[in-house]
Design an enzyme around this catalytic site. Structure first.
Site, PDB file in Angstrom:
ATOM      1  CD  GLU A  21      -2.888   1.109   2.346  1.00  0.00           C
ATOM      2  OE1 GLU A  21      -3.636   0.123   2.371  1.00  0.00           O
ATOM      3  OE2 GLU A  21      -2.946   2.033   3.172  1.00  0.00           O
ATOM      4  CB  ALA A  54      -5.797   7.472   4.108  1.00  0.00           C
ATOM      5  CG  HIS A  82      -7.294   2.732  -0.899  1.00  0.00           C
ATOM      6  ND1 HIS A  82      -6.929   2.609   0.416  1.00  0.00           N
ATOM      7  CD2 HIS A  82      -6.588   1.783  -1.564  1.00  0.00           C
ATOM      8  CE1 HIS A  82      -6.055   1.635   0.553  1.00  0.00           C
ATOM      9  NE2 HIS A  82      -5.818   1.116  -0.649  1.00  0.00           N
ATOM     10  N   GLY A 113     -14.421   6.064   4.984  1.00  0.00           N
ATOM     11  CA  GLY A 113     -13.500   7.176   5.245  1.00  0.00           C
ATOM     12  C   GLY A 113     -13.812   7.827   6.574  1.00  0.00           C
ATOM     13  CB  ALA A 131     -18.052   0.990   3.652  1.00  0.00           C
ATOM     14  CD  GLN A 182      -6.818  -0.195  10.621  1.00  0.00           C
ATOM     15  OE1 GLN A 182      -5.840  -0.174   9.878  1.00  0.00           O
ATOM     16  NE2 GLN A 182      -7.644   0.821  10.737  1.00  0.00           N
ATOM     17  CE  LYS A 277       9.196   5.883   6.967  1.00  0.00           C
ATOM     18  NZ  LYS A 277       9.379   7.294   7.018  1.00  0.00           N
TER      19      LYS A 277
HETATM   20  P1  FAD Z   1     -17.982   1.206   7.497  1.00  0.00           P
HETATM   21  O1  FAD Z   1     -17.970  -0.221   7.100  1.00  0.00           O
HETATM   22  O2  FAD Z   1     -19.106   2.043   6.987  1.00  0.00           O
HETATM   23  O3  FAD Z   1     -17.925   1.271   9.065  1.00  0.00           O
HETATM   24  C1  FAD Z   1     -17.881   2.529   9.744  1.00  0.00           C
HETATM   25  C2  FAD Z   1     -18.420   2.353  11.168  1.00  0.00           C
HETATM   26  O4  FAD Z   1     -19.829   2.115  11.113  1.00  0.00           O
HETATM   27  C3  FAD Z   1     -17.836   1.180  11.923  1.00  0.00           C
HETATM   28  O5  FAD Z   1     -17.770   1.524  13.284  1.00  0.00           O
HETATM   29  C4  FAD Z   1     -18.848   0.072  11.702  1.00  0.00           C
HETATM   30  O6  FAD Z   1     -18.801  -0.891  12.735  1.00  0.00           O
HETATM   31  C5  FAD Z   1     -20.142   0.863  11.697  1.00  0.00           C
HETATM   32  N1  FAD Z   1     -21.186   0.287  10.835  1.00  0.00           N
HETATM   33  C6  FAD Z   1     -21.043  -0.235   9.592  1.00  0.00           C
HETATM   34  N2  FAD Z   1     -22.253  -0.600   9.085  1.00  0.00           N
HETATM   35  C7  FAD Z   1     -23.155  -0.295  10.051  1.00  0.00           C
HETATM   36  C8  FAD Z   1     -24.560  -0.423  10.156  1.00  0.00           C
HETATM   37  N3  FAD Z   1     -25.290  -0.916   9.160  1.00  0.00           N
HETATM   38  N4  FAD Z   1     -25.181   0.002  11.305  1.00  0.00           N
HETATM   39  C9  FAD Z   1     -24.478   0.521  12.316  1.00  0.00           C
HETATM   40  N5  FAD Z   1     -23.139   0.684  12.282  1.00  0.00           N
HETATM   41  C10 FAD Z   1     -22.486   0.275  11.165  1.00  0.00           C
HETATM   42  N6  FAD Z   1      -9.515   5.891   4.936  1.00  0.00           N
HETATM   43  C11 FAD Z   1      -9.358   6.852   3.993  1.00  0.00           C
HETATM   44  O7  FAD Z   1      -9.831   7.980   4.186  1.00  0.00           O
HETATM   45  N7  FAD Z   1      -8.659   6.604   2.831  1.00  0.00           N
HETATM   46  C12 FAD Z   1      -8.101   5.395   2.569  1.00  0.00           C
HETATM   47  O8  FAD Z   1      -7.480   5.227   1.521  1.00  0.00           O
HETATM   48  C13 FAD Z   1      -8.240   4.362   3.535  1.00  0.00           C
HETATM   49  N8  FAD Z   1      -7.722   3.134   3.319  1.00  0.00           N
HETATM   50  C14 FAD Z   1      -7.959   2.121   4.230  1.00  0.00           C
HETATM   51  C15 FAD Z   1      -7.488   0.841   3.952  1.00  0.00           C
HETATM   52  C16 FAD Z   1      -7.734  -0.207   4.831  1.00  0.00           C
HETATM   53  C17 FAD Z   1      -7.255  -1.582   4.497  1.00  0.00           C
HETATM   54  C18 FAD Z   1      -8.470   0.031   6.042  1.00  0.00           C
HETATM   55  C19 FAD Z   1      -8.727  -1.075   7.017  1.00  0.00           C
HETATM   56  C20 FAD Z   1      -8.921   1.313   6.333  1.00  0.00           C
HETATM   57  C21 FAD Z   1      -8.686   2.370   5.429  1.00  0.00           C
HETATM   58  N9  FAD Z   1      -9.164   3.660   5.667  1.00  0.00           N
HETATM   59  C22 FAD Z   1      -8.980   4.651   4.733  1.00  0.00           C
HETATM   60  C23 FAD Z   1      -9.831   3.989   6.936  1.00  0.00           C
HETATM   61  C24 FAD Z   1     -11.373   3.858   6.876  1.00  0.00           C
HETATM   62  O9  FAD Z   1     -11.903   4.804   5.990  1.00  0.00           O
HETATM   63  C25 FAD Z   1     -11.880   4.066   8.300  1.00  0.00           C
HETATM   64  O10 FAD Z   1     -11.522   2.988   9.109  1.00  0.00           O
HETATM   65  C26 FAD Z   1     -13.364   4.405   8.426  1.00  0.00           C
HETATM   66  O11 FAD Z   1     -13.578   4.897   9.757  1.00  0.00           O
HETATM   67  C27 FAD Z   1     -14.296   3.213   8.268  1.00  0.00           C
HETATM   68  O12 FAD Z   1     -14.357   2.814   6.974  1.00  0.00           O
HETATM   69  P2  FAD Z   1     -15.208   1.493   6.576  1.00  0.00           P
HETATM   70  O13 FAD Z   1     -15.181   1.400   5.121  1.00  0.00           O
HETATM   71  O14 FAD Z   1     -14.755   0.326   7.364  1.00  0.00           O
HETATM   72  O15 FAD Z   1     -16.650   1.962   7.080  1.00  0.00           O
END
Ligand code: FAD
Length: 289
Positions: A21, A54, A82, A113, A131, A182, A277
């Protein structure tokens, strides 16, 4: 090429997919350094993913596609773009997807995000809440392989300290083809989630996210991502905190031990957070590909 084909091909040979990444650097010189790093890799990763907004890169979102396209076209390495829903409404997402398709990037990591630093909640579109809604919209186009995020120690906003399987299932049902985790420092936490997801009827590859710890402050920041620090790692950090070079070596050795163990246990993939890096990318590619 769609990344599920790479997972299928390697996993049926009992091999794990190894990916890297990168994030869009703040300057154009930084972007050139990325291309140099990719050009100099002796062994190529199975794919490279490029973050979107991010790591403090808010405002550089338009660079994600530029980098993903160039790495694919000029260095013949598959890429994944992403994409986050928090800062885009459906019409903007439709436009971005058309741009990604036009540049022949076929894979998207679809995320909610987080609110970018310095931006007020009220400035955001608030159309997509989670998401899985973005995943469903991307899936409708039929143009992309879709990855989603998964959390070995639960998401920081969630009251649960483990991943909520219902949320994972919602992403899968919406069209997620595979998952990337994560970062974590305790393999048991990832492996427990891996088994739980697979036993829940979700038939999608899951890659383990690994980030080598190179600095004490970096390890402390990881707590905000929900990654706990095992005692063994805390001891390493405290032992070498006054010697950056030794801490880097020990941090890389810890990450390699994690990966060796995960590969021995037959995980579908390992996704390495390089933090841009070059030595992380080079060391990992020399060792694992
Ligand atoms: P979601 O799946 O929508 O979850 C968000 C929160 O809502 C969680 O607490 C989840 O438990 C809760 N939730 C989900 N569905 C429901 C529901 N139906 N009802 C109630 N609660 C619910 N961020 C960036 O800005 N740019 C990036 O490029 C980026 N890359 C990443 C790459 C990886 C591999 C990972 C693991 C994370 C990355 N992130 C990035 C961070 C990510 O955007 C954050 O972790 C964000 O807070 C959650 O994203 P998500 O897609 O998991 O969201």
């Amino acid at each position: 090429m769609k990344l599920t084909d790479i997972y299928k091909a390697k996993n049926t040979q009992h091999k794990s997919v190894i990916s890297l990444e990168l994030f869009p650097p703040k300057t154009d010189v930084g972007i050139e350094t990325i291309y140099q790093t990719v050009a100099n890799l002796t062994n190529k990763p199975d794919f490279i993913s490029v973050t979107y907004g991010a790591m403090g890169c808010h405002g550089r979102e338009n660079k994600t596609l530029e980098i993903a396209e160039k790495i694919k076209k000029d260095y013949d390495i598959e890429t994944m773009h992403h994409l986050t829903s928090i800062n885009n409404n459906p019409q903007q997402i439709t436009e971005i997807l058309a741009q990604i398709k036009a540049k022949n990037v076929q894979n998207i990591l679809a995320l909610r995000g987080d609110v970018p630093a310095g931006v007020h909640q009220a400035e955001l579109p608030h159309v997509y809440q989670y998401a899985h809604e973005l995943i469903a919209d991307i899936q409708k186009t039929g143009d992309f392989d879709i990855a989603a995020a998964i959390y070995p120690e639960g998401h920081v906003d969630s009251p649960l300290e483990v991943e909520n399987i219902e949320h994972v299932k919602r992403k899968y049902d919406a069209g997620a083809n595979f998952f990337i985790s994560q970062l974590f420092f305790d393999n048991d936490k990832f492996l427990r989630l891996n088994d739980y997801v697979k036993n829940s009827g979700i038939e999608a590859p899951i890659a383990a996210g690994i980030m080598p710890v190179l600095q004490k402050s970096q390890a402390e920041r990881m707590l905000f991502f929900g990654a706990s620090l095992p005692t063994r790692l805390i001891k390493i950090i405290n032992k070498y905190k006054e010697s950056p070079e030794d801490l880097q070596k020990a941090g890389m050795a810890y990450a390699c031990k994690q990966i060796d163990d995960l590969l021995a246990r037959g995980v579908d993939g390992v996704h390495i957070y390089t933090m841009n890096k070059p030595f992380i990318a080079n060391t990992m590619m020399d060792r694992y590909l």
